[in-house]
Structure formats: C-alpha cells, structure tokens
Design a protein around this motif. Structure first.
Motif, mmCIF file in Angstrom:
data_model
loop_
_atom_site.group_PDB
_atom_site.id
_atom_site.type_symbol
_atom_site.label_atom_id
_atom_site.label_comp_id
_atom_site.label_asym_id
_atom_site.label_seq_id
_atom_site.Cartn_x
_atom_site.Cartn_y
_atom_site.Cartn_z
ATOM 1 N N ILE A 16 1.177 -1.304 0.270
ATOM 2 C CA ILE A 16 0.072 0.163 0.033
ATOM 3 C C ILE A 16 0.907 1.229 -0.079
ATOM 4 O O ILE A 16 0.352 2.071 -0.669
ATOM 5 C CB ILE A 16 -1.120 -0.154 1.098
ATOM 6 C CG1 ILE A 16 -2.221 1.115 1.104
ATOM 7 C CG2 ILE A 16 -0.201 -0.014 2.499
ATOM 8 C CD1 ILE A 16 -3.423 1.139 2.031
ATOM 9 N N TYR A 17 2.133 1.016 0.845
ATOM 10 C CA TYR A 17 2.896 2.066 0.552
ATOM 11 C C TYR A 17 3.097 2.920 -0.563
ATOM 12 O O TYR A 17 3.780 3.581 -1.287
ATOM 13 C CB TYR A 17 4.249 2.426 1.741
ATOM 14 C CG TYR A 17 4.710 3.416 1.412
ATOM 15 C CD1 TYR A 17 4.611 4.588 2.132
ATOM 16 C CD2 TYR A 17 5.807 2.933 0.814
ATOM 17 C CE1 TYR A 17 5.715 5.289 2.796
ATOM 18 C CE2 TYR A 17 6.651 4.429 1.676
ATOM 19 C CZ TYR A 17 6.672 4.662 2.005
ATOM 20 O OH TYR A 17 7.843 6.345 2.362
ATOM 21 N N LYS A 18 3.679 1.144 -1.040
ATOM 22 C CA LYS A 18 4.265 1.519 -2.829
ATOM 23 C C LYS A 18 3.228 2.099 -3.404
ATOM 24 O O LYS A 18 3.911 3.165 -4.730
ATOM 25 C CB LYS A 18 5.287 0.162 -2.786
ATOM 26 C CG LYS A 18 6.198 0.042 -2.496
ATOM 27 C CD LYS A 18 6.139 -1.492 -3.558
ATOM 28 C CE LYS A 18 7.107 -2.309 -2.844
ATOM 29 N NZ LYS A 18 8.477 -3.626 -3.346
ATOM 30 N N LYS A 19 1.917 2.102 -3.631
ATOM 31 C CA LYS A 19 0.859 2.682 -4.329
ATOM 32 C C LYS A 19 0.888 3.608 -4.024
ATOM 33 O O LYS A 19 0.551 4.646 -5.005
ATOM 34 C CB LYS A 19 -0.429 1.342 -3.729
ATOM 35 C CG LYS A 19 -1.758 1.636 -5.094
ATOM 36 C CD LYS A 19 -0.544 1.472 -6.281
ATOM 37 C CE LYS A 19 -1.309 0.620 -6.645
ATOM 38 N NZ LYS A 19 -0.776 0.109 -8.349
ATOM 39 N N GLY A 48 0.837 8.750 2.165
ATOM 40 C CA GLY A 48 2.776 7.809 2.324
ATOM 41 C C GLY A 48 2.478 7.974 3.941
ATOM 42 O O GLY A 48 2.995 8.049 4.360
ATOM 43 N N PRO A 49 2.862 9.126 4.525
ATOM 44 C CA PRO A 49 3.194 9.319 5.983
ATOM 45 C C PRO A 49 2.032 8.678 6.459
ATOM 46 O O PRO A 49 2.181 8.468 7.646
ATOM 47 C CB PRO A 49 3.093 10.954 5.342
ATOM 48 C CG PRO A 49 3.715 11.628 4.769
ATOM 49 C CD PRO A 49 3.138 10.730 3.933
ATOM 50 N N GLN A 50 0.861 9.316 6.562
ATOM 51 C CA GLN A 50 -0.124 8.365 7.506
ATOM 52 C C GLN A 50 -0.107 6.564 7.295
ATOM 53 O O GLN A 50 -0.602 6.024 8.351
ATOM 54 C CB GLN A 50 -1.539 8.701 6.703
ATOM 55 C CG GLN A 50 -1.877 10.294 6.837
ATOM 56 C CD GLN A 50 -2.248 10.826 8.776
ATOM 57 O OE1 GLN A 50 -2.611 9.918 9.221
ATOM 58 N NE2 GLN A 50 -1.088 11.748 9.184
ATOM 59 N N ILE A 51 -0.269 6.410 6.109
ATOM 60 C CA ILE A 51 0.562 4.353 6.111
ATOM 61 C C ILE A 51 1.136 4.335 6.709
ATOM 62 O O ILE A 51 1.787 3.301 7.731
ATOM 63 C CB ILE A 51 0.690 4.593 4.772
ATOM 64 C CG1 ILE A 51 -0.553 4.437 3.941
ATOM 65 C CG2 ILE A 51 1.249 2.731 4.639
ATOM 66 C CD1 ILE A 51 -0.410 4.124 2.050
ATOM 67 N N LYS A 104 -8.498 -1.756 -2.769
ATOM 68 C CA LYS A 104 -8.658 -2.986 -2.907
ATOM 69 C C LYS A 104 -7.184 -2.914 -1.249
ATOM 70 O O LYS A 104 -8.050 -3.801 -1.095
ATOM 71 C CB LYS A 104 -8.200 -3.299 -4.278
ATOM 72 C CG LYS A 104 -9.975 -3.658 -4.378
ATOM 73 C CD LYS A 104 -9.354 -4.263 -5.821
ATOM 74 C CE LYS A 104 -10.855 -3.877 -6.919
ATOM 75 N NZ LYS A 104 -10.867 -4.669 -8.218
ATOM 76 N N LEU A 105 -6.194 -2.729 -2.207
ATOM 77 C CA LEU A 105 -5.134 -3.219 -1.586
ATOM 78 C C LEU A 105 -5.435 -1.835 0.676
ATOM 79 O O LEU A 105 -5.372 -2.715 1.412
ATOM 80 C CB LEU A 105 -4.011 -2.054 -1.575
ATOM 81 C CG LEU A 105 -3.332 -2.540 -2.494
ATOM 82 C CD1 LEU A 105 -2.336 -1.771 -2.867
ATOM 83 C CD2 LEU A 105 -2.882 -4.684 -2.886
ATOM 84 N N GLN A 106 -6.056 -0.864 0.331
ATOM 85 C CA GLN A 106 -6.704 -0.303 1.801
ATOM 86 C C GLN A 106 -7.569 -1.179 2.948
ATOM 87 O O GLN A 106 -6.854 -1.507 3.742
ATOM 88 C CB GLN A 106 -6.739 0.725 1.047
ATOM 89 C CG GLN A 106 -7.175 1.628 2.381
ATOM 90 C CD GLN A 106 -8.023 3.195 1.997
ATOM 91 O OE1 GLN A 106 -8.689 2.922 1.224
ATOM 92 N NE2 GLN A 106 -8.257 3.729 3.384
ATOM 93 N N HIS A 107 -8.400 -2.028 1.835
ATOM 94 C CA HIS A 107 -8.948 -2.922 2.382
ATOM 95 C C HIS A 107 -8.307 -5.027 3.462
ATOM 96 O O HIS A 107 -8.440 -4.203 4.179
ATOM 97 C CB HIS A 107 -10.093 -3.465 1.688
ATOM 98 C CG HIS A 107 -10.635 -4.444 2.234
ATOM 99 N ND1 HIS A 107 -11.555 -3.920 2.902
ATOM 100 C CD2 HIS A 107 -11.397 -5.966 2.371
ATOM 101 C CE1 HIS A 107 -12.829 -5.006 3.493
ATOM 102 N NE2 HIS A 107 -12.058 -5.933 3.504
ATOM 103 N N THR A 108 -7.561 -4.142 2.820
ATOM 104 C CA THR A 108 -6.703 -5.997 2.989
ATOM 105 C C THR A 108 -5.666 -5.515 4.092
ATOM 106 O O THR A 108 -5.446 -5.936 5.402
ATOM 107 C CB THR A 108 -5.665 -6.536 2.154
ATOM 108 O OG1 THR A 108 -6.903 -7.117 0.896
ATOM 109 C CG2 THR A 108 -4.925 -7.681 2.745
ATOM 110 N N TRP A 109 -5.099 -4.058 4.109
ATOM 111 C CA TRP A 109 -3.929 -3.432 4.486
ATOM 112 C C TRP A 109 -4.792 -3.606 6.164
ATOM 113 O O TRP A 109 -4.482 -3.607 7.100
ATOM 114 C CB TRP A 109 -3.799 -2.437 3.954
ATOM 115 C CG TRP A 109 -2.828 -1.391 5.068
ATOM 116 C CD1 TRP A 109 -1.347 -1.717 5.448
ATOM 117 C CD2 TRP A 109 -3.018 -0.289 5.579
ATOM 118 N NE1 TRP A 109 -0.793 -0.409 6.238
ATOM 119 C CE2 TRP A 109 -1.864 0.408 6.528
ATOM 120 C CE3 TRP A 109 -4.089 0.421 5.854
ATOM 121 C CZ2 TRP A 109 -1.782 1.617 6.937
ATOM 122 C CZ3 TRP A 109 -3.880 1.868 5.944
ATOM 123 C CH2 TRP A 109 -3.150 2.797 6.826
#
Length: 131
Positions: free
Chosen positions: A14-17, A63-66, A122-127
């Motif tokens: 998710i960070y890469k995205k 990014g920083p929030q992730i 989608k990545l966020q949901h899994t993350w």
C-alpha cells in the motif's frame, strides 16, 4: 516534495501504491495547472485550479499516514491513521471527479489516476484488516 521524504519503508504494497499515486497526481496536476492558470474572459481565475493543488496535497499525505499507522504500537492509534488514509483517498477520488469537468486535455489522464485509486482502495481494505 521528493519521494524519498516519505521514508524508507518500501516493503508495504500500500505504501508503494501511495508513492505511485503521488507521482501520477503530481504529473497530472502540473499538466492541468498550466492549462488552468490563464484568466477567464471575465477576468476571473478558473475555480478548478484549486483542485489540482488538492490532489497533490492529498496524495502526498497518504504515505506519511500509512507509515504512522504501521508504526503505532496500539490498535486504536493504527485505526485512527488508517481512517485518515481512507478519508484522503476518498477526497482524492472526489477531486478527480471534479477535475473531469475542466477544459483541458490533461483531464484525459484522470481515469488513469482513478484506476490506480481503485487498486489502492482494494489494497487498503486488506491492509486495514492486517493492522
């Protein structure tokens, strides 16, 4: 803002995205800003120009929030930052929709950003489930 200012945590998908979204949003914003910078016939500036800055600000904040969410020791704090990521991605998507109404060829690139945002969601949901 340079990409390296987000930090060195590159293992998170998710960070890469978020880095990809930031890069794409910045490029689209520069392109659109150039077209929208001119005054309209009535001497007023195009009100959509502010959305170009908004998509950059929102994408740079992802990014920083992730990283904050991933580095928190307590679940409650992780979820607080994860909720912030969700708000930012929703605002980013809404501002893309608003920019679709501009008079610029740059708006043709907005569907690409929206597609990447859908992948991000989608990545966020899994993350969020793994936090």
């Amino acid at each position: 803002m340079p990409l390296h200012s987000f930090g060195n945590n590159t293992q998170s998908a998710i960070y890469k995205k978020s880095l990809e979204i930031f890069s794409l949003a910045s490029s689209i914003s520069r392109y659109l800003s150039h077209d929208l910078a001119h005054l309209q016939r009535n001497g007023m500036e195009d009100p959509h120009i502010y959305y170009t800055g908004d998509i950059v600000q929102q994408s740079v904040s992802l990014g920083p929030q992730i990283l904050k969410a991933e580095s928190q020791p307590f679940s409650e704090e992780k979820q607080k930052h994860a909720a912030s990521v969700m708000r930012l991605s929703n605002l980013l998507y809404k501002n893309c929709k608003r920019l679709e109404r501009v008079n610029s060829n740059g708006k043709d690139f907005l569907p690409l950003l929206q597609k990447e945002l859908k992948k991000f969601r989608k990545l966020q949901h899994t993350w969020r489930l793994t936090l």
